[in-house]
Design a protein around this motif. Sequence first.
Motif, PDB file in Angstrom:
ATOM      1  N   GLU A  54       0.828  -1.213   0.000  1.00  0.00           N
ATOM      2  CA  GLU A  54       0.000   0.000   0.000  1.00  0.00           C
ATOM      3  C   GLU A  54       0.857   1.256   0.000  1.00  0.00           C
ATOM      4  N   LEU A  55       1.949   1.233   0.776  1.00  0.00           N
ATOM      5  CA  LEU A  55       2.841   2.394   0.838  1.00  0.00           C
ATOM      6  C   LEU A  55       3.518   2.634  -0.505  1.00  0.00           C
ATOM      7  N   ILE A  56       3.950   1.557  -1.166  1.00  0.00           N
ATOM      8  CA  ILE A  56       4.585   1.685  -2.486  1.00  0.00           C
ATOM      9  C   ILE A  56       3.591   2.258  -3.492  1.00  0.00           C
ATOM     10  N   THR A  57       2.356   1.775  -3.461  1.00  0.00           N
ATOM     11  CA  THR A  57       1.324   2.298  -4.360  1.00  0.00           C
ATOM     12  C   THR A  57       1.109   3.790  -4.119  1.00  0.00           C
ATOM     13  N   LYS A  58       1.042   4.184  -2.854  1.00  0.00           N
ATOM     14  CA  LYS A  58       0.847   5.601  -2.510  1.00  0.00           C
ATOM     15  C   LYS A  58       2.022   6.444  -2.997  1.00  0.00           C
ATOM     16  N   LYS A  59       3.246   5.954  -2.778  1.00  0.00           N
ATOM     17  CA  LYS A  59       4.444   6.689  -3.210  1.00  0.00           C
ATOM     18  C   LYS A  59       4.485   6.830  -4.731  1.00  0.00           C
ATOM     19  N   ARG A  60       4.069   5.790  -5.444  1.00  0.00           N
ATOM     20  CA  ARG A  60       4.041   5.862  -6.912  1.00  0.00           C
ATOM     21  C   ARG A  60       3.012   6.888  -7.389  1.00  0.00           C
ATOM     22  N   GLN A  61       1.876   6.924  -6.715  1.00  0.00           N
ATOM     23  CA  GLN A  61       0.851   7.895  -7.076  1.00  0.00           C
ATOM     24  C   GLN A  61       1.338   9.321  -6.828  1.00  0.00           C
ATOM     25  N   ILE A  62       2.026   9.515  -5.710  1.00  0.00           N
ATOM     26  CA  ILE A  62       2.580  10.836  -5.404  1.00  0.00           C
ATOM     27  C   ILE A  62       3.610  11.233  -6.455  1.00  0.00           C
ATOM     28  N   LYS A  63       4.447  10.267  -6.861  1.00  0.00           N
ATOM     29  CA  LYS A  63       5.452  10.565  -7.878  1.00  0.00           C
ATOM     30  C   LYS A  63       4.797  10.941  -9.201  1.00  0.00           C
ATOM     31  N   GLN A  68      12.342   2.402  -4.731  1.00  0.00           N
ATOM     32  CA  GLN A  68      13.185   1.228  -4.926  1.00  0.00           C
ATOM     33  C   GLN A  68      13.583   0.599  -3.595  1.00  0.00           C
ATOM     34  N   GLY A  69      13.853   1.463  -2.598  1.00  0.00           N
ATOM     35  CA  GLY A  69      14.187   0.958  -1.266  1.00  0.00           C
ATOM     36  C   GLY A  69      13.028   0.191  -0.651  1.00  0.00           C
ATOM     37  N   LEU A  70      11.817   0.715  -0.825  1.00  0.00           N
ATOM     38  CA  LEU A  70      10.631   0.030  -0.313  1.00  0.00           C
ATOM     39  C   LEU A  70      10.388  -1.272  -1.064  1.00  0.00           C
ATOM     40  N   GLU A  71      10.622  -1.265  -2.374  1.00  0.00           N
ATOM     41  CA  GLU A  71      10.436  -2.483  -3.163  1.00  0.00           C
ATOM     42  C   GLU A  71      11.438  -3.556  -2.755  1.00  0.00           C
ATOM     43  N   LYS A 129      12.471  -8.641   0.219  1.00  0.00           N
ATOM     44  CA  LYS A 129      13.107  -9.377   1.315  1.00  0.00           C
ATOM     45  C   LYS A 129      12.080  -9.912   2.296  1.00  0.00           C
ATOM     46  N   THR A 130      11.028  -9.116   2.544  1.00  0.00           N
ATOM     47  CA  THR A 130       9.975  -9.554   3.463  1.00  0.00           C
ATOM     48  C   THR A 130       9.249 -10.763   2.904  1.00  0.00           C
TER      49      THR A 130
END
Length: 402
Positions: free
Chosen positions: A154-163, A374-377, A382-383
């Motif tokens: 969800e955080l990655i999706t939000k960050k992509r939308q912001i970008k 990229q760091g979040l991805e 890893k998770t």
Amino acid sequence: MGLIPDDWEVKRIKNIAPLQRGFDLPTSKLKRGDYPVVYSNGITNYHNTFMVSAPGVVTGRSGTIGNVHYVTQNYWPHNTALWVTNFYNNHPKYIYYLYKHINLERFCSGSGVPTLNRNDVHDLLIAVPPTKTEQEKIAAALSDIDELIESLEELITKKRQIKQGTMQELLTGKRRLKGFEIKQGYKQTEIGLIPEDWEVKRLGDIADKNKNYSFTGGPFGSNLKSSDYTSNGIRIIQLQNIGDGEFKNEYELFTSYSKADELLTCNIYPGDIILSKMGDPVARACIVPNFNKRYLMCSDGIRLAVDNKYFNTYFIYTVINSSIFRNKAENASTGSTRKRIGLTELRHLELPCPLLEEQKAIAEILTDMDEEIQGLEERLKKTRQIKQGMMQELLTGRIRLI
């Protein structure tokens, strides 16, 4: 089955959590309601009544095989799916993870539409913890890491939308960074409103004229034979490697140094931009990575070496992958099923350009956002790996939670 704890029991799946085919529900009979209809690929519809009480574990019977779904409300299992009819006092969420662990795809049959035969699955021997309490603890541990994975997604999706929103504002000049504030207003151009101090440039004008082959395309495919491919040497960038804003490193193909020298006009170097002539989408671009000193460009690739005296490579690459440029590339393409664009058409496509210093400032902002994503991805990757390891250890009893 290998080593298992002394107190664990070995049972057949049919005696732990048997499966049954779902129920027919033609689209014409579907009535909008609150109860999920679970198909082979998950919940895609809701009906006004249900057939099975929650909780439920459902997997694909035909079409999509291998996905397992945990249902938390009363539901209708579709006839394309199989559902667990009895948990036999086992913990339902544990059964969900157990089914995910046993890799149902290996029981797939059928040359056309993949089909899962429940009888084949039912005979599988599985070791299970002796108490529901231990099963519950295993399920809770795996649920916790699933929640972490979901929050990262969800955080990655939000960050992509912001970008995306930031790109749209910065690349059109609607938002100016500190030190580049608008002083002269806007002007109307063929590509829309842009700041007065920006220019409209053709993609062909951005190439470095001092470099040979700075804006070139194939083809060289007809010059390569299967005998030219080698196990190592000069990496060939294939169409599959050109992602939409990223270099995809999964596909590797090589040729010899001598062959690459022979096709020197099709050599491409780290830091260059490579665009795809073919969809989907057409004219997608990525920056060539520095894994090697040089590469050989694919026949459907177009190389762009940016003139760094006046243009920033990352800025140009970002504009190329934005809707500002992409829509124009789509309109200039040919083909009804799969779009294709030529070098001549690409050369004449226009894009907005501020002066170099502002390009660099915009590129720095977007690069920082890319690095954060990229760091979040990487953390997400890893998770997921940790989760796979946990499932292997917990569901085989190598690690006990009691």
